[in-house]
Design a protein around this motif. Sequence first.
Motif, PDB file in Angstrom:
ATOM      1  N   ARG A  35      -0.365  -5.106  -3.229  1.00 55.47           N
ATOM      2  CA  ARG A  35       0.477  -6.094  -2.547  1.00 55.47           C
ATOM      3  C   ARG A  35       1.325  -5.421  -1.462  1.00 55.47           C
ATOM      4  O   ARG A  35       1.479  -5.948  -0.349  1.00 55.47           O
ATOM      5  N   THR A  36       1.885  -4.254  -1.754  1.00 56.29           N
ATOM      6  CA  THR A  36       2.661  -3.521  -0.749  1.00 56.29           C
ATOM      7  C   THR A  36       1.784  -3.122   0.434  1.00 56.29           C
ATOM      8  O   THR A  36       2.233  -3.151   1.587  1.00 56.29           O
ATOM      9  N   GLU A  37       0.549  -2.744   0.152  1.00 59.89           N
ATOM     10  CA  GLU A  37      -0.361  -2.397   1.246  1.00 59.89           C
ATOM     11  C   GLU A  37      -0.631  -3.611   2.124  1.00 59.89           C
ATOM     12  O   GLU A  37      -0.720  -3.490   3.361  1.00 59.89           O
ATOM     13  N   GLU A  39       1.468  -6.147   2.560  1.00 58.55           N
ATOM     14  CA  GLU A  39       2.694  -6.398   3.315  1.00 58.55           C
ATOM     15  C   GLU A  39       2.831  -5.415   4.484  1.00 58.55           C
ATOM     16  O   GLU A  39       3.208  -5.795   5.587  1.00 58.55           O
ATOM     17  N   GLN A  40       2.527  -4.148   4.229  1.00 54.94           N
ATOM     18  CA  GLN A  40       2.630  -3.149   5.283  1.00 54.94           C
ATOM     19  C   GLN A  40       1.632  -3.420   6.399  1.00 54.94           C
ATOM     20  O   GLN A  40       1.963  -3.293   7.588  1.00 54.94           O
ATOM     21  N   ARG A  87       9.296  -7.869   6.107  1.00 55.84           N
ATOM     22  CA  ARG A  87       8.079  -7.668   5.297  1.00 55.84           C
ATOM     23  C   ARG A  87       7.949  -6.195   4.909  1.00 55.84           C
ATOM     24  O   ARG A  87       7.534  -5.866   3.803  1.00 55.84           O
ATOM     25  N   GLU A  88       8.311  -5.303   5.837  1.00 53.77           N
ATOM     26  CA  GLU A  88       8.292  -3.873   5.500  1.00 53.77           C
ATOM     27  C   GLU A  88       9.327  -3.565   4.420  1.00 53.77           C
ATOM     28  O   GLU A  88       9.072  -2.722   3.541  1.00 53.77           O
ATOM     29  N   ALA A  91       7.891  -4.543   1.116  1.00 52.33           N
ATOM     30  CA  ALA A  91       6.912  -3.546   0.675  1.00 52.33           C
ATOM     31  C   ALA A  91       7.608  -2.299   0.142  1.00 52.33           C
ATOM     32  O   ALA A  91       7.198  -1.732  -0.886  1.00 52.33           O
ATOM     33  N   GLU A  92       8.667  -1.874   0.818  1.00 53.92           N
ATOM     34  CA  GLU A  92       9.383  -0.676   0.373  1.00 53.92           C
ATOM     35  C   GLU A  92      10.054  -0.910  -0.979  1.00 53.92           C
ATOM     36  O   GLU A  92       9.985  -0.053  -1.878  1.00 53.92           O
ATOM     37  N   SER A  95       7.450  -0.975  -3.701  1.00 58.30           N
ATOM     38  CA  SER A  95       6.878   0.347  -3.945  1.00 58.30           C
ATOM     39  C   SER A  95       7.828   1.231  -4.749  1.00 58.30           C
ATOM     40  O   SER A  95       7.394   1.932  -5.661  1.00 58.30           O
TER      41      SER A  95
END
Length: 552
Positions: A35-37, A39-40, A87-88, A91-92, A95
């Motif tokens: 999911r973080t990937e 978003e990134q 969005r970043e 993701a951060e 993570s």
Amino acid sequence: MDWGTELWDQFEVLERHTQWGLDLLDRYVKFVKERTEVEQAYAKQLRSLVKKYMPKRPGKDDPESKFSQQQSFVQILQEVNDFAGQRELVAENLSVHVCLELAKYSQEMKQERKMHFQEGRRAQQQLESGFKQLENSKRKFERDCREAEKAAQTAERLDQDINATKADVEKAKQQAHLRSHMAEESKNEYAAQLQRFNRDQAHFYFSQMPQIFNKLQDMDERRATHLGAGYRLLSEAELQVVPIIAKCLEGMKVAADAVDAKNDSQVLIELHKSGFARPGDVEFEDFSQPMNRVPSDSSLGTPSDGRPELRGPGRSRAKRWPFSKKNKPSSTLQTVVTEDFSHLPPEQQRKRLQQQLEERNRELQKEIDQREALKKMKDVYEKTPQMGDPASLEPQITETLNNIERLKLEVQKYEAWLAEAESRVLSNRGDTLGRHTRPPDPPASAPPDGSSNSNNGSQDKESSEEPPSEDGQDAPIYTEFDEDFEEEPASPIGHCVAIYHFEGSSEGTISMAEGEDLSLMEEDKGDGWTRVRRKQGGEGYVPTSYLRVTLN
């Protein structure tokens, strides 16, 4: 209810269940990582999109940046860029607070689970070992009992046999007694082993394994609690950025509402209004009879008075065919940019000169303020020598005075250029008004001077120094306004106040002092000039930007 009491016999079930729980935890960690990937990648694509459509030139150098449509689009791009940043941030947060922490916790759970099940398997092995010893002692007791019974039967048979010797009978009885004694010892050993096994079995099922199962239950519940917290972090990471994202969306809405079509139309006028006069009517030239052809107003390169047009860096020939195609600029033919902006159309030249004049005035005022501050500091140093040496300020004062003189000269220079540019704009406007207020074929001679505004302008001209003209002509720029002012004076349509001082140095203009109240006679027609009437008499045109207008 606990696992040690209710699931005392479900060792394999608990082993599978705890393994399933850890697998679920790992699956969720993997899901959040992917999911973080996503978003990134989404944020990266948004930023690339914004970079692609963001104007490359700075706002002050881009004429399109003056339009509200372009400004709103740039604001929307900035809001989208901020949205990508949120969005970043999501993701951060996922993570760091989900992937890393839950992955670390999963490893700890795996080690704890392994330790508990190793302990349970050791207890099972110990119980199985005790059960094997019990079975061995049981089989030995059974074997010794059979051997003792067999020896007793043999001794009894020999004892009843009349042919058996006494020695054989005694030997058989001793053997039977020995076997009976061995069977008794095996019985005692079996009983002791059975008692010990029962005690170990009771400890295993009622104490040891329940404790292990309860530890596994506590471990699994803690794992489930952490997993639930991880589920919550997924939503909290989104909720954390919701206010900022809402502001981004609100900013987009504000940008959409900021689009002003009317203002953009006015901006286009301000950017590209040339100030040239419209071309006059094309005269009929009769070639059927011999006659001297008189050049018409529309003859290119020759003004209506018959004199050849003077061309130079300070004058531009009026455009006659604005709808004609323009030649494409080549690498060998480039526009020469001059200091007085004479390469620009009259209206654009006037605006650029006005901007330069305002900048020079600001710089001049700044230098004057600095000079006053240095003088005050010098006075303080003279009165109080311990604070500083007055002579140390002389170089700065001298430099400031030189700057003031230089800026004054530049101001005078730009004022002269601005006055000439305003005269050109007003001349073009007068040509247009003259053609539209008179018949198509005007008389060859100019109308006589007799209007009130021209008299007033002459008086103003005598009291002020007229700026130099590059073409050196002393004739009035145009005289068509005289016919307008000979008509019966119209009633004012409003009033206005002069914001700045203006010297009406050219024909058709009128002088005014800063703060003077004036009557508004005619609104600006789009060429930057407004017709006013002074209280002491006299009408004429003044720059619209010099007025604060109030309509009736």
